[in-house]
Motif scaffolding. Structure first.
Motif, PDB file in Angstrom:
ATOM      1  N   MET A   1       0.861  -1.191   0.000  1.00 59.41           N
ATOM      2  CA  MET A   1       0.000   0.000   0.000  1.00 59.41           C
ATOM      3  C   MET A   1       0.888   1.229   0.000  1.00 59.41           C
ATOM      4  N   SER A   2       0.593   2.194  -0.846  1.00 62.29           N
ATOM      5  CA  SER A   2       1.453   3.378  -0.940  1.00 62.29           C
ATOM      6  C   SER A   2       1.244   4.266   0.281  1.00 62.29           C
ATOM      7  N   THR A   3       2.264   5.079   0.527  1.00 70.40           N
ATOM      8  CA  THR A   3       2.204   5.972   1.685  1.00 70.40           C
ATOM      9  C   THR A   3       1.038   6.944   1.557  1.00 70.40           C
ATOM     10  N   GLY A   4       0.849   7.440   0.324  1.00 70.70           N
ATOM     11  CA  GLY A   4      -0.226   8.402   0.095  1.00 70.70           C
ATOM     12  C   GLY A   4      -1.588   7.819   0.426  1.00 70.70           C
ATOM     13  N   LEU A   5      -1.816   6.591  -0.058  1.00 76.10           N
ATOM     14  CA  LEU A   5      -3.094   5.925   0.218  1.00 76.10           C
ATOM     15  C   LEU A   5      -3.252   5.673   1.701  1.00 76.10           C
ATOM     16  N   LEU A   6      -2.141   5.245   2.321  1.00 78.75           N
ATOM     17  CA  LEU A   6      -2.158   4.973   3.760  1.00 78.75           C
ATOM     18  C   LEU A   6      -2.587   6.212   4.536  1.00 78.75           C
ATOM     19  N   LEU A   7      -1.971   7.338   4.165  1.00 75.10           N
ATOM     20  CA  LEU A   7      -2.298   8.576   4.883  1.00 75.10           C
ATOM     21  C   LEU A   7      -3.743   8.983   4.646  1.00 75.10           C
ATOM     22  N   GLN A   8      -4.213   8.751   3.410  1.00 77.95           N
ATOM     23  CA  GLN A   8      -5.592   9.122   3.078  1.00 77.95           C
ATOM     24  C   GLN A   8      -6.569   8.295   3.916  1.00 77.95           C
ATOM     25  N   LEU A   9      -6.288   6.995   4.002  1.00 78.25           N
ATOM     26  CA  LEU A   9      -7.169   6.122   4.781  1.00 78.25           C
ATOM     27  C   LEU A   9      -7.101   6.470   6.264  1.00 78.25           C
ATOM     28  N   LEU A  10      -5.904   6.813   6.725  1.00 76.88           N
ATOM     29  CA  LEU A  10      -5.753   7.188   8.130  1.00 76.88           C
ATOM     30  C   LEU A  10      -6.560   8.435   8.445  1.00 76.88           C
ATOM     31  N   ARG A  11      -6.472   9.398   7.526  1.00 71.64           N
ATOM     32  CA  ARG A  11      -7.232  10.640   7.736  1.00 71.64           C
ATOM     33  C   ARG A  11      -8.715  10.313   7.849  1.00 71.64           C
ATOM     34  N   GLY A  12      -9.168   9.396   6.985  1.00 71.75           N
ATOM     35  CA  GLY A  12     -10.574   9.006   7.011  1.00 71.75           C
ATOM     36  C   GLY A  12     -10.959   8.430   8.364  1.00 71.75           C
ATOM     37  N   THR A  13     -10.078   7.577   8.885  1.00 75.68           N
ATOM     38  CA  THR A  13     -10.345   6.968  10.194  1.00 75.68           C
ATOM     39  C   THR A  13     -10.441   8.021  11.277  1.00 75.68           C
ATOM     40  N   LEU A  14      -9.454   8.922  11.257  1.00 74.30           N
ATOM     41  CA  LEU A  14      -9.385   9.896  12.343  1.00 74.30           C
ATOM     42  C   LEU A  14     -10.555  10.862  12.306  1.00 74.30           C
ATOM     43  N   ARG A  15     -11.084  11.091  11.090  1.00 74.08           N
ATOM     44  CA  ARG A  15     -12.216  12.027  10.989  1.00 74.08           C
ATOM     45  C   ARG A  15     -13.548  11.321  11.207  1.00 74.08           C
ATOM     46  N   ALA A  16     -13.541   9.994  11.070  1.00 79.10           N
ATOM     47  CA  ALA A  16     -14.820   9.256  11.055  1.00 79.10           C
ATOM     48  C   ALA A  16     -15.582   9.424  12.362  1.00 79.10           C
ATOM     49  N   SER A  17     -14.892   9.320  13.456  1.00 83.97           N
ATOM     50  CA  SER A  17     -15.583   9.440  14.745  1.00 83.97           C
ATOM     51  C   SER A  17     -14.682  10.184  15.717  1.00 83.97           C
ATOM     52  N   PRO A  18     -14.600  11.491  15.566  1.00 88.97           N
ATOM     53  CA  PRO A  18     -13.657  12.270  16.382  1.00 88.97           C
ATOM     54  C   PRO A  18     -13.952  12.208  17.873  1.00 88.97           C
ATOM     55  N   LEU A  19     -15.250  12.146  18.225  1.00 89.89           N
ATOM     56  CA  LEU A  19     -15.581  12.134  19.660  1.00 89.89           C
ATOM     57  C   LEU A  19     -15.093  10.859  20.318  1.00 89.89           C
ATOM     58  N   ARG A  20     -15.364   9.741  19.619  1.00 88.08           N
ATOM     59  CA  ARG A  20     -14.953   8.467  20.202  1.00 88.08           C
ATOM     60  C   ARG A  20     -13.442   8.382  20.250  1.00 88.08           C
ATOM     61  N   LEU A  21     -12.799   8.921  19.224  1.00 80.69           N
ATOM     62  CA  LEU A  21     -11.338   8.924  19.200  1.00 80.69           C
ATOM     63  C   LEU A  21     -10.801   9.735  20.376  1.00 80.69           C
ATOM     64  N   ALA A  22     -11.447  10.884  20.620  1.00 84.24           N
ATOM     65  CA  ALA A  22     -11.013  11.732  21.730  1.00 84.24           C
ATOM     66  C   ALA A  22     -11.186  11.004  23.058  1.00 84.24           C
ATOM     67  N   LEU A  23     -12.282  10.284  23.202  1.00 83.87           N
ATOM     68  CA  LEU A  23     -12.511   9.524  24.433  1.00 83.87           C
ATOM     69  C   LEU A  23     -11.447   8.452  24.611  1.00 83.87           C
ATOM     70  N   THR A  24     -11.116   7.774  23.527  1.00 90.50           N
ATOM     71  CA  THR A  24     -10.087   6.730  23.592  1.00 90.50           C
ATOM     72  C   THR A  24      -8.751   7.326  23.981  1.00 90.50           C
ATOM     73  N   LEU A  25      -8.400   8.443  23.351  1.00 88.27           N
ATOM     74  CA  LEU A  25      -7.146   9.103  23.686  1.00 88.27           C
ATOM     75  C   LEU A  25      -7.120   9.483  25.160  1.00 88.27           C
ATOM     76  N   ALA A  26      -8.261  10.011  25.624  1.00 87.96           N
ATOM     77  CA  ALA A  26      -8.339  10.445  27.023  1.00 87.96           C
ATOM     78  C   ALA A  26      -8.121   9.274  27.965  1.00 87.96           C
ATOM     79  N   CYS A  27      -8.696   8.122  27.643  1.00 86.19           N
ATOM     80  CA  CYS A  27      -8.553   6.965  28.536  1.00 86.19           C
ATOM     81  C   CYS A  27      -7.127   6.433  28.529  1.00 86.19           C
ATOM     82  N   ILE A  28      -6.509   6.392  27.365  1.00 84.48           N
ATOM     83  CA  ILE A  28      -5.101   5.963  27.304  1.00 84.48           C
ATOM     84  C   ILE A  28      -4.257   6.955  28.106  1.00 84.48           C
TER      85      ILE A  28
END
Lengths: 218, 842
Positions: free
Chosen positions: B1-28
């Motif tokens: 998988m190319s780096t560009g695609l990887l970053l694009q997919l990662l961005r999608g993940t991080l934007r998909a559910s920002p609240l839940r991501l923030a909660l996860t970060l907070a718990c870690i």
């Protein structure tokens, strides 16, 4: 009998969607409402189902007006008197076909045996005998919609609402579903109101009305 | 998988559910912050102990040290005269109790008696100030009534030049004039420096030293010198590196520190489960996306790499935030309350902030590894999904894992068993910790099959309950991910509750057994300069109302290499006392005439390798005190070894007639308060004695016990909160994806309240399943904590007791909280506007 008198609904001041809509549907009668996308067909159905409030007008079923002010009363009213058929079927995936059909009876407090028997009868009436134990995901589109019809009529409601019941089906399946729907409505003696953009579907109904520019015309 | 695609997919993940991501970060971050803060506080305390010890020892390389009661100072001359020795300095060190000031609690002050002309060769700062800053006052250091304070002591006591110190000596007070502050010892311990001869005279230690500090000449053969010196050292006197007190502090506190670190890591582990849960939920929603990627040619490894990177990013971000919080939090705690987290090991240590970069990096690395492990677990399951089916599939459940969970769970549980038999490693119960980790993993692996089996047997009649159970049966993947965190935190909370309750009951039973007298008279609440003379003891015993007076003398011995402390308790011993100490074997032993006996504690048995019947030699007062081990007693007062000997035998062997405590047994009907007044009248010059009745001692001891576990309870509460955050997050996501289903149910006539009740039932059922698995796992782990971890860490044997009520309330509360979390997290999805989404035929 379903009576709709002077229903009006706007989504913004000066932009009316429904304007002085009036209608009567007798028990056992099947009425189809056609109209273009955005004409207000679904809004009309939502108001009749008690899920939306009109700006003016009233809806009566068997002479009793619907109280739009009380959410819980509306829910109980729907539970007892209303059956609904959706375009996308909306059978609950975590219940079997039989459990889906029996759900309205369960909500009315029917016992397990009664629910199972009546569900089986309804399924048989729509040509799906023996499919009680199957999961919805294993049925074809036409079969799922027939199961949805069986669910909508399982508790012998006074009113059946159908929103684009053949919208997701091919012609052959749609034809079977419409046959099924018509027969079921007549046998159940319920007043049936269907909205559709399909003239073929509308042609199966006893009466067709057109909703355009907020008004209902024959 | 190319780096560009990887970053694009990662961005999608991080934007998909920002609240839940923030909660996860907070718990870690919270988990890392807790573990990091606990570790930093302890590291700072140890660093301070080390720094303070090294400041006082200056350039000394070696110290020869003996028991707390001291050793013959004639040894100094023989040591100092050795040709290898470049410099030698004798030291008498005492912890002296200070006179209580008003309502302030008594404290102690370390007194260092030094020979200034010799000490200057080791630590010029002991006397440099005298020559440089106070010309004409140098002879004051040799003044028997003068004391010089370290800057820390001066600041704590609020005393500078010309102030006065009143400290306990025997049962009286001696007054010292503060001649000044030794500015060169800034960073050193809290201490007062006096002339050694003065210290010996004032505190009754004439002819005795605590240690000799040495520096050898360059090129001297240290190993040969040590071998030769060892031959002339009396029993109980040993050679160790300079400032060895810091090493001893590290040894004594190691088990406690590691146990607290492990508990803090539980909160971190629970946060890591949240990463697993979040990624698993996202995998369910992105099932078709992943299937499309696979259809387009992305390999399983490529997908796994993407998910591992997501996990690593979340873990790293959470760890970075957590480390910052740990540093800020520990700094604030140290500034406010010092380094003691409740157990008393570091009481009195202000704890200058000294983070341990290596330790903090390890904690951050653990967080990242756990997050990546959770991500890879999800990736493994996603990689196995049938692509064609997943492309059509609209299921909101998680990709299903292998159906061999029960086998895996069983395997993990069995693998833990042999670890229970491992001996401690460097005093740490690593085998016990390993078994606990495996059993926690086993309990998580068992969640899916246990849920399946349990839910299959539940068929409620009521529609909302039936719908709730059907929903849980339909989404086993979600259920497992939701409650994994609950299972982990509940397991450990139940285990700790049982262990702490067992400990408390065992401790209280022991305490009531050993505190057998009616009134305890102490020569001083703290410190080791207080004692009762023979005459004072006789006066107490002769008081009207006193039926019997038991005498107790303490000494701290140096045994073997002296890395671990050893306490000698010489006291009146009879069958009742031994019963109170829960001796094994029971009863007073038969003693041939002239034979001495001793009872050793469990810690002495474990650390020294002694057992009943052995003949042991204790270095007491410069001689070897030989005794036969008559039995093993419980001692919850110390984590190091101790021996109880009859005071008559001790006196006959040492000639030491002093005692530290007198335990008075009163005639029935004698009032304890009146007796205390009588004691004060009998010892009018003894203004420093402390008295407490048995009930007071028990009450105070239990208060200290409860306080020492306060930090433990806080860490457990945080672990539970993180687990609940996982449940909330999972149910919120699920509820939002089910809003069309809720719309159908509203169309069918369910009220909003009924739908929310259904969600609450789902939450309660999930919580109950998590609680059930957590209970079983917790009971098993509690046995490991009691019989392995506690035993190997602190050398205490406990009797298991079951806090049924507490555990029941805890589990019921957990179920209730899960119900509330599910109910409130779904409320948004049940609104009217959301209901109308049923009409969207997506």
């Amino acid at each position: 009998m379903l009576e709709i008198r002077g229903l009006a609904k706007s989504f913004a001041p000066g932009i009316p969607l429904l304007h002085d809509v009036s209608l009567e549907v007798a028990a056992g009668e099947w009425v189809a409402i056609v109209g273009e996308s955005g004409s207000g067909k679904s809004t009309l159905l939502n108001i009749v189902a008690g899920l939306d409030r009109p700006d003016a007008g009233e809806v009566r079923l068997d002479g009793k007006p619907i109280d739009f002010a009380d959410d819980d009363a509306l829910a109980l009213w729907r539970r007892r008197h209303l059956g609904f058929v959706f375009q996308a079927f909306h059978l609950l995936p975590y219940l079997t076909v039989g459990e889906n059909v029996a759900l309205p009876l369960a909500l009315l407090g029917a016992g397990t045996r009664e629910r199972a028997e009546r569900a089986a009868q309804r399924l048989a009436s729509v040509g799906l005998a023996g499919l009680d134990a199957r999961r919805p995901g294993t049925l074809s589109g036409g079969e799922m919609q027939r199961a949805a019809i069986a669910r909508a009529l399982a508790h012998s409601p006074r009113l059946l609402l159908a929103d684009e019941p053949t919208g997701n089906l091919d012609e052959a399946a749609a034809s079977v579903v419409l046959d099924c729907l018509g027969e079921a409505v007549r046998n159940a003696g319920a007043a049936a109101l269907m909205v559709t953009h399909s003239r073929l579907a509308a042609a199966r109904a006893d009466r067709v009305l057109r909703l355009a520019q907020g008004r209902l015309t024959p | 998988m190319s780096t560009g695609l990887l970053l694009q997919l990662l961005r999608g993940t991080l934007r998909a559910s920002p609240l839940r991501l923030a909660l996860t970060l907070a718990c870690i971050a919270l988990g890392v912050a807790l573990a990091g803060a606990v570790h930093t506080i302890h590291a700072s305390a140890l660093a301070e102990v080390d720094r303070a010890a090294r400041a006082l020892s200056g350039q000394a390389e070696i110290e020869i040290r003996g028991p707390r009661s001291g050793f013959d100072d004639a040894l100094f001359a023989r040591i100092a005269a050795r040709p290898e020795v470049a410099a030698a300095s004798p030291v008498l060190e005492l912890d002296a109790a200070l006179e209580a000031q008003g309502t302030q609690p008594r404290s102690t002050l370390r007194i260092l008696g030094i020979d200034p002309f010799r000490a200057i060769a080791m630590q010029p700062a002991f006397v440099a100030d005298v020559g440089a800053a106070s010309a004409g006052r140098a002879p004051r250091l040799l003044d028997s009534k003068a004391a010089w304070l370290t800057p820390r002591a001066a600041a704590r006591l609020g005393i500078t030049d010309r102030g006065r110190l009143r400290v306990v000596a025997g049962t009286g007070l001696v007054e010292l004039e503060v001649a000044g502050v030794l500015e060169g010892l800034r960073g050193g311990a809290d201490a007062a420096v006096v002339d050694i001869a003065a210290a010996q005279a004032l505190f009754g230690r004439v002819g005795l030293l605590s240690r000799i500090e040495l520096r050898l000449k360059p090129g001297a053969d240290e190993a040969r010198w040590r071998a030769e010196i060892a031959g002339i050292l009396p029993p109980g006197v040993t050679i160790s590196p300079a400032a060895s007190v810091s090493g001893r502090a590290a040894d004594v506190t190691r088990a406690y520190r590691v146990n607290l670190d492990a508990l803090a890591l539980v909160a971190l582990a629970t946060g890591a489960f949240l990463v697993f849960s979040t990624l698993a939920l996202q995998a369910a929603r992105r099932r078709q996306e992943f299937a499309l990627l696979r259809a387009l040619g992305v390999t399983r490894r490529g997908l796994a790499g993407l998910m591992a990177l997501e996990g690593a990013l979340v873990g790293a971000a959470g760890a970075a935030i957590g480390i910052l919080l740990a540093l800020a939090g520990s700094r604030a705690l140290l500034a406010r309350g010092g380094a003691d987290l409740g157990a008393g090991y570091f009481a009195g240590h202000a704890g200058a902030f000294s983070p341990d970069p290596l330790g903090l990096s390890a904690i951050a690395a653990i967080a990242i590894v756990m997050a990546v492990a959770g991500a890879l677990r999800v990736a493994r399951v996603v990689g196995r999904m049938p692509v064609a089916e997943a492309l059509r599939d609209r299921s909101v459940d998680l990709p299903q894992g292998a159906s061999t969970s029960l086998v895996v769970a069983g395997g993990l549980a069995i693998a833990g068993l042999p670890l229970l038999l491992l001996p401690p490693v460097n005093g740490l119960p690593l085998g016990g910790y390993g078994a606990i980790a495996l059993w926690v993993a086993a309990s998580v692996a068992a969640v899916a099959p246990i849920c399946r089996a349990t839910l299959a047997r539940i068929a409620p009649e009521a529609p909302t309950a039936a719908l709730a159970m059907a929903q849980l049966r339909h989404l086993p993947g979600h259920l497992t991910a939701s409650i994994a965190g609950i299972v982990v935190s509940a397991s450990l909370c139940v285990a700790m509750a049982i262990m702490v309750f067992s400990f408390r009951v065992s401790f209280e039973e022991w305490l009531r057994g050993v505190v057998g007298a009616d009134l305890y008279v102490r020569s001083g609440e703290q410190g080791d300069t207080g004692f009762f003379t023979r005459a004072e003891q006789e006066r107490l015993a002769a008081l009207p109302g006193v039926r019997r007076a038991d005498l107790i003398r303490y000494d701290r011995l140096v045994i073997g290499a002296g890395t671990s402390p050893f306490t000698l308790v010489a006291r009146s011993i009879d069958e009742r006392i031994l019963l109170g100490f829960q001796v094994e074997p029971r009863g007073m032993p038969a003693r041939p005439p002239g034979e001495r006996v001793a009872w050793i504690t469990e810690a002495a048995r474990d650390l020294q390798g002694w057992s009943t019947g052995d003949r042991i030699k204790l270095p007491v007062a410069g001689r070897l005190y030989e005794a036969r081990v008559a039995g093993v007693v419980r001692d919850y007062g110390r984590t190091w070894g101790a021996a109880l000997v009859p005071i008559e035998d001790y006196r006959a062997a040492t000639g030491d007639e002093r005692v530290n405590d007198v335990a008075l047994h009163l005639v029935p009907g004698t009032d304890s308060v009146a007796m205390q007044a009588a004691v004060r009248r009998a010892l009018p010059e003894a203004r420093t004695i402390a008295m407490e009745d048995a009930a007071g001692i028990v009450r105070r001891s239990l208060e200290i016990f409860d306080r020492s576990f306060a930090v433990t309870y806080a860490l457990e509460a945080i672990a539970i909160a993180i687990g609940l955050a996982g449940v909330t997050s999972s149910f919120a996501a699920l509820a939002w994806s089910r809003r069309r289903e809720f719309g159908v149910l509203r169309f069918m006539g369910l009220t909003r309240r009924e739908i929310l009740r259904m969600l609450a039932l789902e939450g309660a059922a999930a919580g109950a399943l998590g609680a059930l698995v957590g209970l079983v796992s917790g009971v098993a782990i509690s046995a490991v904590l009691v019989h392995v971890v506690n035993r190997q860490s602190f050398h205490w044997s406990l009797t298991l007791h079951w806090p049924v009520g507490v555990v029941a309330v805890f589990l019921a509360s957990l179920v209730g909280l899960c119900a509330l979390a599910a109910r409130f997290s779904g409320a948004y999805a049940v609104r009217r506007e959301a209901i109308l989404a049923v009409k969207d035929d997506a």
